[in-house]
Design a protein around this motif. Structure first.
Motif: not given
Length: 387
Positions: A42-52, A56-60, A240-243, A247-251
């Motif tokens: 799961a590519q994530s914008t939050s590491i925890s169970d709450d919005i953050e 900066i989360c990776s995807q595999s 932040g994440f890799v699109d 590329r490294y991007v933020r949104k």
């Protein structure tokens, strides 16, 4: 949300569709029936169970390949999906041109006949990944591909002279990780309220964000590259994440890009009421904490984070972007998975009774086996859980 042609868009939303996955490196392309199945974390914008802020989360991807010869470990690949067009009765040259002679020689007549055309000639990019694990068993290879943020948990040693602007530090980290910095510091974001209405100040002047570039004079001891990117992202009110282009991007979350109903998804699990961001708290140091909005936690959700570089000016600017943001905590299974969705997109679910729910995609993971499905969620604690 990734944009595709009308023909591909229509086929994505239909029940009669067949996907193929494609891996491309500098020398060859692997595609067709050779890639048996795949699933993404799961590519994530939050590491925890709450919005953050500032995650900066990776995807595999874990991929099973019908292959015994190719050496994958350490190589970089572009990963993509395409829809197969079986309307042609014979395999054409355009179907085969992506293969090397050595690859074609391994395919049976039956496999060649099943390749099909790439619908409308369009491949949907999923990202650029490095093979970090490869295991062979019989005629199959199980590989794990990860984006370059996978390597960001090592201590950040600046290659730029400090003090430096945050952009220079972000560029430096991206360079060390082998990433292109896809963030544009030259264009200030135009502010909008929820629903898309423009924000104006005195004299009917369109409000824009302040320049988020700030000076970094030192790096806290043992700070990792991921943590440093997190500080820069949270100072801008983003994650932040890799699109899909590597590329490294933020949104931050925007307006809804798609409406979903029960025709393509299983009945979702939804929170009883909306979460609304009413306040923000930033811990700068043990002796300094900055606050804006209603931070008692009784009227709505309060975002809390740490950032040693935060100033009140920066906090006011990002508060204009995220204050009042509302969403429903959600879990849903998308039977007809849509690879156009990006993490951070907002989708709207409309129930059979006509009620609508805005859902920011904080987590998305795909499963591929010729078909495509997706697990989508929007994390978030209720006011009671936060308290």
């Amino acid at each position: 949300m990734h944009t595709v042609s009308d023909i591909v868009s229509s086929k994505i939303e239909s029940y009669c569709r067949t996907w193929r996955m494609e891996l491309e490196d500098a020398n060859s392309i692997l595609t067709g029936d050779k890639i048996v199945s795949a699933s993404s974390t799961a590519q994530s914008t939050s590491i925890s169970d709450d919005i953050e802020l500032g995650a900066i989360c990776s995807q595999s991807w874990n991929i099973n390949i019908n292959d015994v010869d190719t050496k994958f470990l350490g190589k970089e690949y572009n990963l993509s999906l395409y829809l197969v067009d079986y309307s042609h009765s014979v395999t054409t040259y355009s179907t085969l041109e992506a293969y090397t002679y050595a690859e074609l020689s391994k395919l049976t007549i039956e496999q060649v006949s099943k390749l099909g055309e790439v619908l409308d000639g369009e491949r949907i990019p999923l990202g650029r990944f490095t093979c970090v694990k490869s295991k062979k068993s019989g005629g199959n290879t199980e590989v794990t591909f990860a984006d370059r943020l996978y390597f960001s948990d090592k201590t950040y040693v600046p290659k730029v002279k400090l003090p430096a602007w945050s952009k220079a530090v972000e560029d430096d980290i991206c360079k060390q990780l082998g990433l292109q910095n896809g963030n544009d510091y030259t264009i200030p974001a135009k502010l909008r309220v929820k629903g898309g209405a423009r924000l104006y100040g005195k004299g009917h002047i369109r409000l824009k964000t302040a320049n988020f570039d700030f000076k970094i004079s030192s790096i806290p001891k043992d700070t990792t590259m991921r943590q440093m990117l997190s500080y820069i992202a949270s100072a801008q009110g983003e994650f932040g994440f890799v699109d899909r282009y590597g590329r490294y991007v933020r949104k931050w979350y925007g307006s809804s890009v798609k409406i979903l109903d029960n025709n393509t998804i299983d009945l979702p699990t939804l929170s009883e009421r909306q979460n609304v961001i009413v306040g923000i708290i930033c811990k700068v140091s043990d002796s300094e904490t900055l606050r804006l909005g209603n931070t008692t936690g009784t009227a709505g959700r309060v975002l809390e984070f740490e950032n040693p570089y935060m100033t009140m000016s920066l906090l006011r600017s990002l508060w204009h972007r995220i204050g009042g943001f509302s969403w429903y905590t959600t879990e849903l299974f998308h039977r007809l998975g849509d690879p156009r969705f990006d993490v951070g997109d907002v989708i709207t679910y409309v129930s059979e009774s006509g009620e609508s729910y805005d859902i920011p995609i904080t987590n998305i993971g795909f499963n591929f086996d010729g078909g495509l499905s997706a697990d989508i969620s929007a994390v978030g604690l209720s006011v009671e859980e936060q308290l």
